[in-house]
Scaffold this active site. Structure first.
Site, PDB file in Angstrom:
ATOM      1  NE  ARG A  22       0.393   0.342   4.701  1.00  0.00           N
ATOM      2  CZ  ARG A  22       0.315   0.533   5.962  1.00  0.00           C
ATOM      3  NH1 ARG A  22      -0.548   0.786   7.041  1.00  0.00           N
ATOM      4  NH2 ARG A  22       1.736   0.037   7.012  1.00  0.00           N
ATOM      5  CG  ASP A 362      -2.221   4.323   6.924  1.00  0.00           C
ATOM      6  OD1 ASP A 362      -3.104   4.497   7.686  1.00  0.00           O
ATOM      7  OD2 ASP A 362      -1.099   2.869   7.308  1.00  0.00           O
ATOM      8  CD  GLU A 363      -1.442   0.536   5.327  1.00  0.00           C
ATOM      9  OE1 GLU A 363      -0.646  -0.272   4.920  1.00  0.00           O
ATOM     10  OE2 GLU A 363      -2.116  -0.183   6.353  1.00  0.00           O
ATOM     11  CB  ALA A 364      -8.169   5.420   3.458  1.00  0.00           C
TER      12      ALA A 364
END
Length: 557
Positions: A22, A362-364
């Protein structure tokens, strides 16, 4: 191969957590060269000592300045000071100096066997801790240490500077000073003067208490270890898909239900507000500021499982005990989402005296760009409303720019040029940066393919690779003035015990601390590895279960 005392892996992810790819969108010391300049000596790179000089150093006090982080300036010379049964710790009438003096005494008394009373005397002799505001060049964290036959004096403008000074004093003493029982000594401090100020003002460690819950005592132990290397910030990753770890009165099931499990299905846990405040106080006594992270809009499965109404479809998902990422999201279209954000940020802000609240970002992967911007713009405003500054992962550059925003860059060699450029442009526009490149400073990355713990999605990170980079120039094009400092995160997909945490953090953490504190001119692997090697006996004395990298010439057991 060095085997850690505890190497059981709790439910290590079968895929090596490559999904975190990611992020591409993601209680030494060989001699240093003392170069005389204008009446002082600057610490710089030095060749390895020959056997004769090493033997001579072993017979006397540790040469001045051979500590981690490397000091800014060292002028060695004169007689050493020997701590003895008549030594006292002199702090004058300052309450803050007394607190630092008591901290020093707690370290020295068990191993030396001396009384070491902390007294209000302020004259020369013994160990003297002096708060003095005249030398503005020392800033908020710098100190000056002067050692001679009559005593040691540490001078600083603040109690933080004094505290950092006593860490240098500890490392100038034999490693056995860290032991909890009486040792033989002698306890000598080499003569001369150290003047030391940090390069960067933000030098952090992060503990992921979301995936595996860590007890208050585990966190305090980690804080004590990091303080030796002049770390000044503790970031707590408090919320995750696998667990919510902080009590929130207005949403009580977040902790009682959302905190009831962890990776692998263990019992989990959470901090009561009283426990969190205790951690904040404890860190502050070690001159660390706590930064809480409430990750959003992703990494929110524990919250979504706790309250069905937070889900777009109104159905609560089950609690999650795996290690995948990017599948959860708050619901941008529901008004209750914004009440939830407001309530949580308000309560955390009330508990936290520090400047920052980290809101993740993050990492949405399950959130559209439009929804991401809508929710994170709201969260940024809420953080400001409650008197805090915004911090988040570097994906937060996708939200509006706000005053004093800090983003944490965790990209690595495989991060796309476009993503790097976006962060660089934000830095040029006023956004401040904390650097945590995953293939340099992520302490959960395996050292090599034989490492029994950790992950490898960012590659293998040996000790040299972790140390051998420059925060000021790492992101090409970003002004060095935009860099607040560095952080060493420790994610816990495979880590649950203190032995496991320490095996992954040490010996890499001291190197990250040095990158944050020491002048760029001191950064040299060949001399650093010798100073690091001499930390091995100190790690042993402190009970730290460290990795004996073959890149470091550790002393024979």
């Amino acid at each position: 191969m060095y085997v850690p005392r505890t190497c059981h892996i709790r439910d290590a992810p079968s895929k090596g957590r490559l999904v975190r790819h990611r992020r591409t969108i993601p209680r030494l010391l060989a001699p240093l060269l003392l170069v005389a300049v204008a009446g002082t000596a600057s610490v710089g790179a030095a060749p390895a000592p020959d056997s004769a000089s090493a033997a001579k150093a072993a017979d006397g006090p540790r040469p001045l300045g051979q500590v981690i982080p490397a000091p800014s300036e060292v002028k060695a010379g004169g007689s050493a000071y020997t701590i003895g049964p008549k030594t006292d710790i002199r702090v004058g009438h300052s309450r803050e100096a007394r607190e630092v003096g008591e901290a020093l005494a707690r370290v020295l008394r068990p191993s030396t066997g001396y009384r070491l009373p902390v007294t209000s005397r302020d004259d020369r002799g013994g160990i003297r801790l002096k708060l003095a505001g005249k030398d503005r060049s020392l800033g908020g964290e710098g100190y000056r240490l002067e050692s001679g036959r009559g005593g040691v004096t540490i001078t600083a403008r603040t109690s933080a500077g004094l505290f950092h000074g006593i860490q240098t004093l500890r490392q100038q003493l034999p490693a056995a000073v860290e032991k909890p029982t009486k040792q033989a000594g002698p306890w000598q401090v080499a003569g001369g003067t150290v003047r030391d100020v940090p390069r960067f003002g933000y030098r952090a460690v992060m503990l992921d208490v979301g995936r595996h819950f860590l007890t208050v005592e585990q966190v305090k132990r980690y804080v004590d270890q990091a303080a030796l290397y002049k770390i000044n910030t503790l970031r707590l990753h408090l919320t995750e898909d696998q667990g919510w770890r902080i009590a929130v009165d207005s949403w009580p099931r977040l902790a009682t239900y959302g905190g009831s499990t962890q990776v692998g299905g263990g019992p989990g846990g959470y901090y009561t507000k009283a426990q969190y405040k205790d951690l904040v106080r404890y860190a502050a006594s070690r001159k660390m500021e706590v930064v809480p992270e409430i990750d959003m809009p992703g990494h929110t499965n524990a919250a979504l499982a706790s309250y069905a109404e937070l889900n777009c479809n109104g159905i609560a998902p089950p609690l999650y005990t795996g290690t995948e990422v990017g599948f959860s999201s708050l619901c941008a279209s529901k008004p209750i989402t914004y009440k939830f954000i407001d309530d949580v940020v308000r309560e955390i802000a009330q508990l936290t005296p520090g400047k920052y609240i980290n809101i993740g970002g993050d990492e949405a992967h399950s959130t559209s760009h439009e929804d991401f911007a809508k929710m994170m713009n709201h969260a940024q405003k809420v953080v400001g409303t409650y008197g805090k500054k915004v911090m988040g992962w570097h994906q937060l550059v996708g939200a509006d720019q706000v005053k004093d925003k800090v983003v944490q860059y965790w990209g690595y060699d495989k991060t796309s040029e476009a993503e790097r450029r976006t962060v660089v442009e934000a830095a040029k526009g006023g956004t401040k940066l904390v650097l945590s490149p995953a293939d340099r400073s992520y302490l959960d990355m395996k050292y090599n393919k034989s490492t029994p713990l950790g992950l490898n999605w960012a590659g293998y990170v040996e000790v040299r690779r972790s140390y051998d980079w420059d925060p000021g120039s790492y992101l090409a094009g970003a002004p060095e003035s935009s860099v607040l400092g560095v952080e060493a995160p420790l994610w816990t997909e495979t880590l649950a015990t203190s032995d496991q945490l320490e095996f992954m953090a040490y010996p890499r953490l001291p190197g990250i601390a040095e990158l944050g504190w020491s002048p760029k001119s001191t950064h040299d692997w060949e001399t650093y590895k010798l100073r690091l090697a001499q930390q091995g006996p100190r790690f042993d004395a402190l009970g730290i279960d460290y990795y004996r990298s073959t890149q470091v010439p550790w002393p024979a057991p």
